[in-house]
Design a protein around this motif. Structure first.
Motif, PDB file in Angstrom:
ATOM      1  N   SER A 133       7.211  -0.890  -2.728  1.00  0.00           N
ATOM      2  CA  SER A 133       6.062   0.223  -2.000  1.00  0.00           C
ATOM      3  C   SER A 133       6.354  -0.262  -0.325  1.00  0.00           C
ATOM      4  N   SER A 134       6.234   1.091   0.679  1.00  0.00           N
ATOM      5  CA  SER A 134       5.683   0.959   1.819  1.00  0.00           C
ATOM      6  C   SER A 134       4.755   1.016   2.081  1.00  0.00           C
ATOM      7  N   LEU A 135       3.783   0.891   1.389  1.00  0.00           N
ATOM      8  CA  LEU A 135       2.225  -0.350   1.009  1.00  0.00           C
ATOM      9  C   LEU A 135       2.063  -1.408   1.223  1.00  0.00           C
ATOM     10  N   GLY A 136       3.292  -1.906   0.286  1.00  0.00           N
ATOM     11  CA  GLY A 136       3.326  -3.816   0.329  1.00  0.00           C
ATOM     12  C   GLY A 136       3.973  -4.030   1.197  1.00  0.00           C
ATOM     13  N   PHE A 137       5.425  -3.228   1.748  1.00  0.00           N
ATOM     14  CA  PHE A 137       6.106  -4.359   2.948  1.00  0.00           C
ATOM     15  C   PHE A 137       6.360  -3.995   3.907  1.00  0.00           C
ATOM     16  N   GLY A 138       6.273  -2.162   4.334  1.00  0.00           N
ATOM     17  CA  GLY A 138       5.670  -1.935   5.387  1.00  0.00           C
ATOM     18  C   GLY A 138       5.041  -1.782   5.555  1.00  0.00           C
ATOM     19  N   ALA A 139       3.599  -1.180   5.267  1.00  0.00           N
ATOM     20  CA  ALA A 139       1.980  -1.134   5.947  1.00  0.00           C
ATOM     21  C   ALA A 139       1.624  -2.812   6.398  1.00  0.00           C
ATOM     22  N   MET A 140       1.793  -3.700   5.047  1.00  0.00           N
ATOM     23  CA  MET A 140       1.295  -5.311   4.927  1.00  0.00           C
ATOM     24  C   MET A 140       2.359  -6.618   5.609  1.00  0.00           C
TER      25      MET A 140
END
Length: 488
Positions: A133-140
């Motif tokens: 996930s780009s939300l879980g890794f990149g964003a958060m």
């Protein structure tokens, strides 16, 4: 004995019935290993390379574009639960339909710049896996405006978020990753490199209809790990479609990939050379590996495996994403002081998972209620994956867009040696000699300019570069977006 990512992969080349150990904390490396294992399975992924950028496609038809009226306003986030005071930028989240026939929906999280949002470029961030996930890794955990505190319920500000210099989209792709989904379960068994690129392109065309003020904005694609495939392939797709379509022409200016899996041969060989150059195994073991292991032809004798096992025993129990980092010793959220962007918590995955599974968080993100996971394993086949992405990179160089490859220098999963070996196979002339670049009056890393490619290292950063060195990562991405080498 705990096997490293690389040795486990090589073992399965001869013993393809090897059972992959599912680690308790899902990671991009775990999913990459699963993909590499599938190369020797009875049903391996298609490794066909991409066609040329300027090929004649007389049968081209425009991609699906759905109605977008009112959806931008509906996607606006009032506030994320537990966010700190003083948030001074707009943020959005929601779904874009990429295939209405099967109900395939991709989830995005978008943050605008606090200042100059009307002139700053548009950046797409992709994490790898495939299946993470780009939300879980990149964003958060990396470059987003917030990180999650150890309580798993509240957020703290990332002062070095990339939205200070760009408007950033985080896309969970392909369907089945994070909050992205398909209403047709069998759809997940058809995921692969080509469809991921095509769906991401369809996402972008529709997203630009939803946010039309960005249609003419300079656009850049960034990512890490298996996004070494995603990013160049999406760029290739955009340039091809720009040549053939009367739909929105996406103003692609460049790509930047970090600790990127680009080429199987140089990726594996570079990993073992990194072990020795960073004192993770002995001279004798390194000599044995180079004597008995033929990485280029894929010939691994029993003697080779003996030395690979010895290399793992000598390396011990490490975080191979950051060989100098402490290991996470907690199984879930915990009470305690607020986090710090200057001291990355090795248990951050746990906090992010707890936060994104809160019902009020999913509601604020306009996400379909689900059990969110950082990486997907089950029902997640991968049908297409070239063993090398180097020919695609060569085509992108010839197109004239900016191509940057960067590497955190304390990652052993896709290490700096692998990136250098991959670039060296291109035999590009050097235009700017290797030299240090600086941040805050000390060396931030090293950079070398080739004809068509810039390669930069980030000193003291692991696989997820912005997690460990947020200031230096922001310096690199700012330089990339402005087309200048980092300060020397």
């Amino acid at each position: 004995m705990k096997l490293s990512f690389l040795t486990s992969f090589l073992l399965l080349l001869s013993f393809h019935h090897f059972v992959f150990p599912i680690f308790c904390n899902a990671s991009q490396a775990d999913n990459l290993f699963e993909l590499l294992k599938s190369r020797k399975s009875q049903n391996p992924p298609n490794t066909e390379l991409w066609v040329g950028l300027h090929s004649d496609d007389s049968n081209y038809s425009p991609v699906y574009i759905g109605p977008q009226d009112g959806l931008k306003e509906a996607d606006k986030i009032n506030a994320l639960p537990g966010q700190p005071q003083g948030v001074d930028f707009d943020q959005y989240a929601g779904y874009i339909t990429v295939d209405p026939n099967v109900g395939r929906e991709l989830f995005y999280y978008f943050v605008e710049s606090p200042q100059n949002s009307t002139t700053n470029p548009l950046v797409l961030w992709l994490n790898g896996g495939p299946g993470c996930s780009s939300l879980g890794f990149g964003a958060m955990e990396e470059l987003g405006p917030f990180r999650v505190n150890s309580d798993g319920k509240t957020l703290f500000r990332n002062d070095y978020a990339w939205n200070s210099v760009a408007n950033v989209i985080f896309l969970e792709s392909p369907a089945g990753v994070g909050f992205s989904y398909s209403n047709t379960t069998l759809d997940y068994s058809k995921n692969g490199d080509k469809r991921t690129a095509e769906d991401s392109y369809t996402f972008l065309v529709n997203w630009l209809e939803r946010f039309p003020q960005y249609k003419t904005r300079d656009f850049f694609i960034t990512g890490e790990s298996y996004a070494g495939h995603y990013v160049p392939q999406l760029a290739h797709t955009i340039l091809s479609k720009n040549n053939n379509t009367n739909q929105t022409v996406i103003n692609l200016k460049g790509i930047a990939i970090g600790n990127a899996w680009i080429d199987d041969i140089t990726g594996i060989m570079g990993g073992y050379d990194y072990f020795w150059t960073h004192a993770l195994n002995s001279d004798e073991t390194n000599a044995g590996i180079h004597q008995y292991c033929n990485f280029v032809e894929g010939n691994y004798s029993s003697k080779c495996y003996d030395y690979l096992n010895q290399a793992d025993a000598e390396a011990g129990n490490l975080d191979f994403y950051n060989i100098y980092a402490p290991l996470c010793k907690s199984s879930g959220p915990k009470s305690g002081p607020s986090g710090s962007v200057h001291d990355f918590d090795p248990c951050s995955n746990n906090y992010v998972s707890a936060y994104l599974n809160l019902a009020e968080v999913q509601a604020s993100l306009h996400a379909k209620a689900t059990k969110w996971e950082a990486c997907r394993y089950e029902h997640f086949a991968w049908t297409e994956s070239p063993t090398t992405i180097l020919p695609t990179i060569i085509e992108l160089i010839s197109s004239g867009i900016s191509v940057w490859i960067y590497s955190g220098d304390i990652d052993s999963v896709v290490p700096v040696t692998s990136s250098r070996y991959s670039i060296n196979t291109l035999k590009l002339p050097v235009t700017t000699a290797w030299h240090p670049w600086y941040f805050d009056n000390e060396v931030g890393g090293y950079v070398v300019g080739y004809k068509g490619v810039t390669f930069a290292t980030i000193r003291g950063a692991g696989h997820e570069v912005p997690s460990y060195q947020p200031e230096r990562a922001l310096t690199i991405i700012s330089s990339f977006l402005t087309g200048k080498l980092p300060p020397s």
